[in-house]
Scaffold this motif. Structure first.
Motif, PDB file in Angstrom:
ATOM      1  N   ALA A 197       0.817  -1.212   0.000  1.00 23.35           N
ATOM      2  CA  ALA A 197       0.000   0.000   0.000  1.00 23.35           C
ATOM      3  C   ALA A 197       0.851   1.263   0.000  1.00 23.35           C
ATOM      4  N   LYS A 198       0.510   2.186  -0.878  1.00 22.67           N
ATOM      5  CA  LYS A 198       1.166   3.496  -0.923  1.00 22.67           C
ATOM      6  C   LYS A 198       0.099   4.566  -1.126  1.00 22.67           C
ATOM      7  N   ARG A 199       0.288   5.694  -0.469  1.00 21.98           N
ATOM      8  CA  ARG A 199      -0.651   6.813  -0.605  1.00 21.98           C
ATOM      9  C   ARG A 199      -0.151   7.755  -1.671  1.00 21.98           C
ATOM     10  N   HIS A 200      -1.019   8.099  -2.627  1.00 17.56           N
ATOM     11  CA  HIS A 200      -0.618   8.964  -3.741  1.00 17.56           C
ATOM     12  C   HIS A 200      -1.578  10.145  -3.870  1.00 17.56           C
ATOM     13  N   GLU A 201      -1.026  11.282  -4.270  1.00 14.28           N
ATOM     14  CA  GLU A 201      -1.819  12.453  -4.635  1.00 14.28           C
ATOM     15  C   GLU A 201      -1.753  12.597  -6.157  1.00 14.28           C
ATOM     16  N   PHE A 202      -2.918  12.761  -6.782  1.00 13.97           N
ATOM     17  CA  PHE A 202      -2.990  12.837  -8.247  1.00 13.97           C
ATOM     18  C   PHE A 202      -3.616  14.159  -8.670  1.00 13.97           C
ATOM     19  N   ASP A 203      -2.994  14.796  -9.641  1.00 13.22           N
ATOM     20  CA  ASP A 203      -3.594  15.948 -10.307  1.00 13.22           C
ATOM     21  C   ASP A 203      -4.184  15.428 -11.608  1.00 13.22           C
ATOM     22  N   THR A 204      -5.511  15.446 -11.706  1.00 12.97           N
ATOM     23  CA  THR A 204      -6.163  14.838 -12.882  1.00 12.97           C
ATOM     24  C   THR A 204      -5.881  15.629 -14.157  1.00 12.97           C
ATOM     25  N   GLY A 205      -5.564  16.913 -14.026  1.00 12.80           N
ATOM     26  CA  GLY A 205      -5.311  17.732 -15.207  1.00 12.80           C
ATOM     27  C   GLY A 205      -6.543  17.999 -16.038  1.00 12.80           C
TER      28      GLY A 205
END
Length: 469
Positions: A197-205
């Motif tokens: 498990a890893k926590r990610h922040e995504f910018d959808t663009g």
């Protein structure tokens, strides 16, 4: 039996250990001997009768001594048991009431070992480890996805320790069962778990205003409540038992870095912004998180949100809910989206592992619970009974759920404090919910073993419940 006789039996059991447990380590024996002396009230250098105590203190000392003696005899019955690593994690107080289990099951090179259990009149703790004997599939963030413990409810599983050298995760299952489990054969089975498990922040663009404008008219459909498999919503569904959502698969928009899902529709429904996603049937059904909005500087902009899980899909012969997820934001006009960007915060897993690991064992109750009848009004229900046990506090409530179809309760956040006769106090550290026919259980689990006899009262949101009688 006098204490000097108990000590002689202990010495006899020590000789049995030496004879039958060839791999038993000296330091483990010293540790167990020391705990025996401490719990039995004896001095390690010589056998002495402790000073006189009141009857209650003697009774408690004998209980502790008996438990430690059972730990010693358990070495003969089940093989070598060294509880010190577990006790180092959970603390000495819990260690005094552990019931050794020490049963193992291996599947595909991964070993499940049930170490011990604690059961009072209301709850059960089961401590176990998972070790990969062949590869490197176990980590400190392992998530037990599919598991069952017979005759229990309200199950929760958490990692409480990880040994990097042996790649062994130590976990605890918490459940409700209490008297139903006392002296009964218990079956604990694990079928699936997730790792990496890893926590990610995504910018959808994504330019949502442009997407909604190009889509022109938003198409919707009414979904029957029996197809809603989770989440929360504020729409009034009392008339037709249906909820209005976006039409499925009106769009198909991929997001860079989030290859396990697509945005399947976007639009306004009943004055709120809806974003519908369709996770894939591989890792998309496990990766979880939420979308939110941020300004041009990247700072979050907060809106009231809801989300709804609906639809179903099949994997083999098993039907799963949550084929689609609809995120709902309290945004009513496309102009509000100007200067905002859609962000995602998700936990992403590397691996999904299936198998069958099962242990069967018997648990006995350490008892010690107290029950008080109450009539405390809370949102949508009334607390009719409070059960105080060594492992936690259970508030038994009666009332109408906020959603009759899903039997969903409000997410209560009580201010709960345990008060002791010496003036000290303690706050339970986690909360669990589960329903039984005709009642709802809101259970606060303690981080420390509760000495029920020394509790004078429990307060909930400032209202005092007297346990001193």
């Amino acid at each position: 039996m006098k204490k000097d006789e108990l000590f002689l039996e202990y010495m006899e059991s020590q000789n049995s250990i030496k004879e039958y447990a060839g791999s038993f380590k000296k330091e483990n024996l010293i540790s167990i001997k020391q705990k025996f002396y401490e719990k039995a009230g004896l001095n390690n250098s010589s056998v002495k009768i402790p000073e006189k105590r009141n009857r209650r203190a003697k009774f408690r000392t004998w209980i502790a001594a008996t438990l430690v003696f059972c730990l010693l005899t358990g070495v003969i019955a089940f093989g070598v048991i060294d509880m010190s690593p577990l006790i180092n994690i959970i603390g000495e107080k819990f260690g005094t009431v552990l019931q050794p289990i020490n049963m193992a099951d291996e599947y595909d090179g991964i070993e499940l070992k049930t170490l011990a259990a604690i059961n009072d009149d209301d709850m059960v703790y089961i401590y176990f480890t998972l070790t990969d004997l062949k590869e490197n599939r176990i980590d400190s963030k392992i998530d037990i996805y599919d598991f069952v413990v017979k005759n229990t409810m309200g199950l929760n599983c958490e990692v409480i320790g990880f040994d990097e050298a042996t790649k062994t995760a130590t976990l605890r299952i918490t459940g409700s069962g209490g008297r139903k489990l006392n002296g009964k054969n218990l079956s604990m089975r694990i079928d699936r778990f997730l790792t990496g498990a890893k926590r990610h922040e995504f910018d959808t663009g994504l330019n949502l205003a442009e997407i909604i404008y190009d889509a022109k008219n938003t198409e919707t459909e009414f979904i029957s409540l029996d197809r809603i498999t989770g989440g929360s919503y504020s729409q009034d569904t009392s008339k037709n038992k249906k909820i209005e959502l976006l039409k499925k698969d009106g769009l198909s928009i991929s997001i860079p870095g989030m290859d396990w899902l697509v945005i399947s529709n976007i639009g306004f429904v009943n004055g709120k912004l809806h974003i519908q996603v369709n996770p894939d049937s591989n890792m998309g059904r496990f990766n979880h998180g939420y979308f939110y909005f941020a300004d041009t500087m990247g700072d979050p902009v907060h809106y009231n949100t809801e989300n709804i899980y609906f639809g179903e899909y099949k994997l083999g012969n098993i039907t799963h809910g949550g084929d689609y997820i609809e995120y709902i934001f309290d945004i009513s006009d496309i102009k509000e989206l100007e200067g905002l960007k859609l962000m995602g915060a998700f936990t992403v897993y590397d691996r999904y592992i299936s198998g069958k690991w099962e242990n069967r064992f018997t648990v006995n109750s350490i008892g010690g619970s107290k029950e008080i009848d109450t009539n405390i009004a809370i949102e949508g229900a009334t607390i009719k009974k409070v059960v105080l046990s060594p492992l936690g506090i259970n508030f038994v409530a009666q009332g109408e759920p906020i959603d009759k179809e899903s039997q969903q309760l409000p997410m209560y956040d009580f201010d709960v404090i345990i008060h002791y006769e010496n003036g000290e106090s303690e706050k339970p550290y986690t909360v669990m919910y589960y329903a039984e026919p005709g009642q709802y259980n809101i259970k606060y689990v303690s981080s420390e073993l509760i000495d029920v006899e020394k509790v004078t009262s429990v307060s909930i949101n400032g209202e005092l419940i007297d346990f001193s009688q």
